[in-house]
Motif scaffolding. Structure first.
Motif: not given
Length: 237
Positions: A107-111, A115-117, A232-233
């Protein structure tokens, strides 16, 4: 906010479609078995597979148990008097999955989120009701393996969500505090109910392959339009 983020896989991080009822699948698998000395037709193979799968589930503990289907693929050879070692059984399982899989994608945004986590020093874990020889290759195919500090597959543990034992095994293995952890998944009956049993917060994301019945289990957060980027938010500050 949270120190540990525990994710479901299918329907949460990855979109997938499979068709395990397609006669073509079972016909091709029967050809593979027959070529290796275990003669089946497609319908016979499908019936034998489902019967052995259920027998294995009952043997190891019932409806919250998860049999290793690679063992079932091996039994199908053995029932016909054909030899089968672990490597051959695993190759058969991988072939079955490739033939039954219509597509898989992240899904879009998963990586970006995973990665941010990791960059923030958060614990990132996978807790999936799945088969080792189906799912670990697919995690690798999608380039996700290295994002996880731990991967728990139900077939490896012998139990599945919402079993509290499955959650406890992950929490105890990695010494995670449930109060500092959140479960993120697209199945209320498995992910959200299981997280509640384990004393964890949860986020429910409704996607195209979520079970049709929903709204019966209280999640800490909800994303109802399948937009992974909204997570995320809600759970990272």
């Amino acid at each position: 906010m949270y120190q540990n983020y525990i994710f479901d896989f299918y329907g949460t991080l990855a979109d997938i479609r499979t068709d395990e009822e397609n006669p073509y699948l079972w016909r091709k698998m029967s050809e593979i078995y027959s070529a290796m000395g275990a003669s089946y037709n497609g319908e016979e193979l499908q019936c034998a597979f489902r019967r052995l799968e259920q027998e294995e589930r009952e043997r190891i503990g019932g409806e919250e148990a998860e049999p290793d289907l690679t063992e079932v693929f091996a039994m199908l050879y053995q029932r016909k008097g054909a030899d089968c070692d672990r490597a051959q059984a695993r190759l058969t399982a991988v072939t079955f999955r490739a033939l039954s899989r219509e597509f898989i994608r992240v899904y879009d945004g998963v990586k970006e989120f995973l990665g941010e986590l990791r960059e923030r020093g958060k614990g990132v874990y996978l807790l999936s009701n799945a088969q080792t020889d189906f799912t670990r290759p697919e995690i690798g195919m999608l380039g996700l393996t290295d994002y996880f500090g731990g991967i728990f597959i139900s077939a490896e543990q012998g139990c599945k969500k919402p079993s509290a034992a499955f959650f406890r095994k992950l929490l105890e293995t990695y010494r995670l505090d449930p109060a500092e952890s959140i479960m993120i998944g697209n199945d209320e009956g498995a992910d959200i109910a299981g997280a509640r049993r384990a004393g964890m917060d949860s986020l429910y994301i409704h996607t195209a392959i979520s079970p049709k019945e929903y709204g019966r289990v209280e999640a800490t957060y909800r994303v109802m339009d399948g937009d992974f980027k909204k997570i995320r938010g809600l759970v990272l500050r």
